[in-house]
Write an enzyme that holds these catalytic residues in place. Structure first.
Site, PDB file in Angstrom:
ATOM      1  N   THR A   1       1.217  -0.368  -4.934  1.00  0.00           N
ATOM      2  CA  THR A   1      -0.159  -0.209  -4.446  1.00  0.00           C
ATOM      3  C   THR A   1      -0.766  -1.592  -4.235  1.00  0.00           C
ATOM      4  OG1 THR A   1      -0.394   1.908  -5.545  1.00  0.00           O
ATOM      5  CG2 THR A   1      -2.438   0.752  -5.003  1.00  0.00           C
TER       6      THR A   1
ATOM      7  N   GLN B   1      10.363   3.758  -1.420  1.00  0.00           N
ATOM      8  CA  GLN B   1      11.285   4.881  -1.623  1.00  0.00           C
ATOM      9  C   GLN B   1      12.708   4.558  -1.174  1.00  0.00           C
ATOM     10  OE1 GLN B   1      10.590   7.635  -3.213  1.00  0.00           O
ATOM     11  NE2 GLN B   1       8.352   7.561  -3.312  1.00  0.00           N
TER      12      GLN B   1
ATOM     13  N   ALA C   1       9.010  -1.087  -9.114  1.00  0.00           N
ATOM     14  CA  ALA C   1      10.091  -0.969 -10.108  1.00  0.00           C
ATOM     15  C   ALA C   1      10.294   0.465 -10.584  1.00  0.00           C
ATOM     16  CB  ALA C   1       9.781  -1.874 -11.315  1.00  0.00           C
TER      17      ALA C   1
ATOM     18  N   THR D   1      -1.714 -13.634 -15.455  1.00  0.00           N
ATOM     19  CA  THR D   1      -0.537 -13.855 -16.302  1.00  0.00           C
ATOM     20  C   THR D   1       0.525 -12.826 -15.962  1.00  0.00           C
ATOM     21  OG1 THR D   1      -1.956 -14.706 -18.024  1.00  0.00           O
ATOM     22  CG2 THR D   1       0.254 -14.001 -18.704  1.00  0.00           C
TER      23      THR D   1
ATOM     24  N   CYS E   1      -1.584  16.677  -2.718  1.00  0.00           N
ATOM     25  CA  CYS E   1      -1.945  15.370  -2.189  1.00  0.00           C
ATOM     26  C   CYS E   1      -3.414  15.128  -2.459  1.00  0.00           C
ATOM     27  CB  CYS E   1      -1.669  15.306  -0.698  1.00  0.00           C
ATOM     28  SG  CYS E   1      -2.027  13.695  -0.026  1.00  0.00           S
TER      29      CYS E   1
HETATM   30  C1  LIG Z   1       5.708   5.176  -0.316  1.00  0.00           C
HETATM   31  C2  LIG Z   1       4.940   4.730  -1.524  1.00  0.00           C
HETATM   32  N1  LIG Z   1       4.172   3.633  -1.442  1.00  0.00           N
HETATM   33  C3  LIG Z   1       3.475   3.192  -2.497  1.00  0.00           C
HETATM   34  C4  LIG Z   1       3.501   3.834  -3.697  1.00  0.00           C
HETATM   35  C5  LIG Z   1       2.692   3.299  -4.846  1.00  0.00           C
HETATM   36  O1  LIG Z   1       3.529   2.606  -5.731  1.00  0.00           O
HETATM   37  P1  LIG Z   1       3.036   2.182  -7.188  1.00  0.00           P
HETATM   38  O2  LIG Z   1       3.078   3.427  -8.001  1.00  0.00           O
HETATM   39  O3  LIG Z   1       4.048   1.170  -7.630  1.00  0.00           O
HETATM   40  O4  LIG Z   1       1.687   1.603  -7.049  1.00  0.00           O
HETATM   41  C6  LIG Z   1       4.291   4.984  -3.841  1.00  0.00           C
HETATM   42  C7  LIG Z   1       4.321   5.725  -5.116  1.00  0.00           C
HETATM   43  O5  LIG Z   1       4.103   6.918  -5.165  1.00  0.00           O
HETATM   44  C8  LIG Z   1       5.036   5.434  -2.722  1.00  0.00           C
HETATM   45  O6  LIG Z   1       5.805   6.525  -2.797  1.00  0.00           O
END
Ligand SMILES: Cc1ncc(COP(=O)(O)O)c(C=O)c1O
Length: 391
Positions: free
Chosen positions: A73, A180, A201, A242, A330
């Site tokens: 994100t 993904q 990760a 950090t 969603c």
């Molecule tokens: C395609 C995609 N982008 C971004 C994210 C967000 O990742 P994170 O949980 O590491 O913030 C996800 C997680 O569901 C995802 O499937």
């Protein structure tokens, strides 16, 4: 019956070897990698740099092209807002798609509120964006193109190599959310002509709360990204704060293990399990429809709508024994069902009967069979309940 986890697009369990690698960095090796006046800082710094090498190796990048973040994100926000708000860019137009994760869609919306123009390229019911449609959306003032490598719901692979080549030819920075894909299929950022790539990760048997943004160093003119978290100047000034040393060490170990698993045929193994799942579902719960093109798709993904079996009801009747996701869930859609399925033009019946399966590293054929048995019983029960009572 033991619980069966088939929701690996949501998250994955931490591999035991990853956890083992992380543990010392919570206890005896707790130094701050930025504070290098003593051995504690040195060993934390060395561990972070080793992880940087491991993550870079998984995607064919150089270690200094990896910026650690708190997850994809943040990586997506940094890529989208950081590029658009870069002092080096003059245009105010961004191209993305209607099927991106909200971690790309929301930063785009925020830019839009501040006066940027966003073109969201549409998809058909294949769930695959056409590279030609992306090309047609480009303008002289386009400052960024952001197209995900694989969709997190229907698992469809997007033509990112082609889109990257088009962007490179036009000199437009190209970002791809590869959360993904990385760890599930072999990836070389060079083959995608990608300038910015988001990774996470926890989608590859690493810890939650750790991610990275790949930033291409070889690009001319060099990418100038506006930092979104300012402070102590860590990560080349792109992401102050950090560093999460245990998380990063875990990410590195997870990347190394993912590379080894891919070399040992993990993608083929998961694909075979997915194919078995689909053929058994066709035998037991027909009629059903696969949502999105079956190929090209992530090896462990299956997304189906099972006729006359509402997904939420099915999931409830499975009583949590089988972890899978209702394809319509969603948060972003505010109860209207998945924005991805809507963007693909699927009717209500398909949206509300949609199920997403995400097969992962520890699933076995026996688990797939047990899940199908439980699901087909639940489908039969749901259909019986919804059938009109004979008079
Ligand atoms: C395609 C995609 N982008 C971004 C994210 C967000 O990742 P994170 O949980 O590491 O913030 C996800 C997680 O569901 C995802 O499937």
């Amino acid at each position: 019956m033991n619980r069966i986890y088939l929701d690996h697009h949501a998250t994955t369990p931490v591999d035991p070897a990853v956890l083992e690698a992380m543990l010392p960095f919570f206890s005896e090796r707790y130094g701050n990698p930025s504070g290098r006046s003593h051995v504690f800082g040195h060993e934390a710094h060395a561990a972070v740099e080793e992880a940087r090498v491991q993550v870079a190796a998984l995607i064919g990048a150089a270690p200094d092209e990896i910026v650690f973040t708190s997850g994809a994100t943040e990586s997506n926000n940094l890529a989208v807002k950081g590029m658009a708000r870069s002092p080096a860019v003059k245009g105010r137009h961004v191209v993305t798609t209607t099927i991106e994760h909200s971690a790309v869609l929301e930063p785009c919306r925020s830019l839009e509120r501040d006066g940027w123009e966003i073109t969201r390229v549409a998809v058909g019911d294949s769930g695959v964006v056409a590279a030609a449609d992306v090309a047609a959306a480009l303008r002289p003032d386009t400052v960024l193109v952001s197209v995900m490598a694989a969709n997190n719901e229907v698992g469809t692979l997007q033509p990112v190599a082609e889109i990257g080549a088009i962007c490179r030819e036009r000199g437009i920075p190209f970002h791809t959310d590869a959360v993904q894909t990385v760890g599930r299929l072999p990836v070389r950022v060079e083959d995608w002509n990608a300038d910015l790539v988001s990774l996470s990760a926890h989608k590859m048997y690493g810890p939650k709360g750790t991610g990275a943004l790949y930033v291409c160093k070889g690009r001319r003119p060099r990418l100038r990204i506006a930092a979104q978290a300012e402070g102590g100047g860590q990560e080349h000034g792109l992401r102050s704060g950090t560093l999460n040393v245990p998380g990063i060490v875990g990410f590195g170990a997870a990347a190394r293990l993912a590379g080894e698993a891919l070399a040992a045929g993990e993608a083929e193994r998961t694909r075979a399990l997915r194919d078995r799942l689909l053929s058994r579902l066709r035998e037991t719960v027909a009629p059903l429809e696969v949502n999105g093109a079956l190929h090209p798709r992530l090896p462990g993904n299956l997304h189906v709508s099972i006729e006359r079996a509402e997904a939420e009801v099915l999931i409830l009747s499975l009583g949590g024994r089988i972890a899978l996701s209702s394809g319509a869930a969603c948060a972003e859609a505010g109860g209207k069902g998945s924005h991805v399925l809507r963007a693909m033009g699927l009717p209500d019946e398909r949206v509300y009967t949609a199920l997403r399966f995400g097969i992962g590293r520890y699933n076995s054929g026996a688990e797939i069979d047990a899940a199908v048995d439980a699901l087909s019983a639940a489908v039969a029960e749901t259909r019986a309940r919804s059938s009109p009572v004979p008079r």
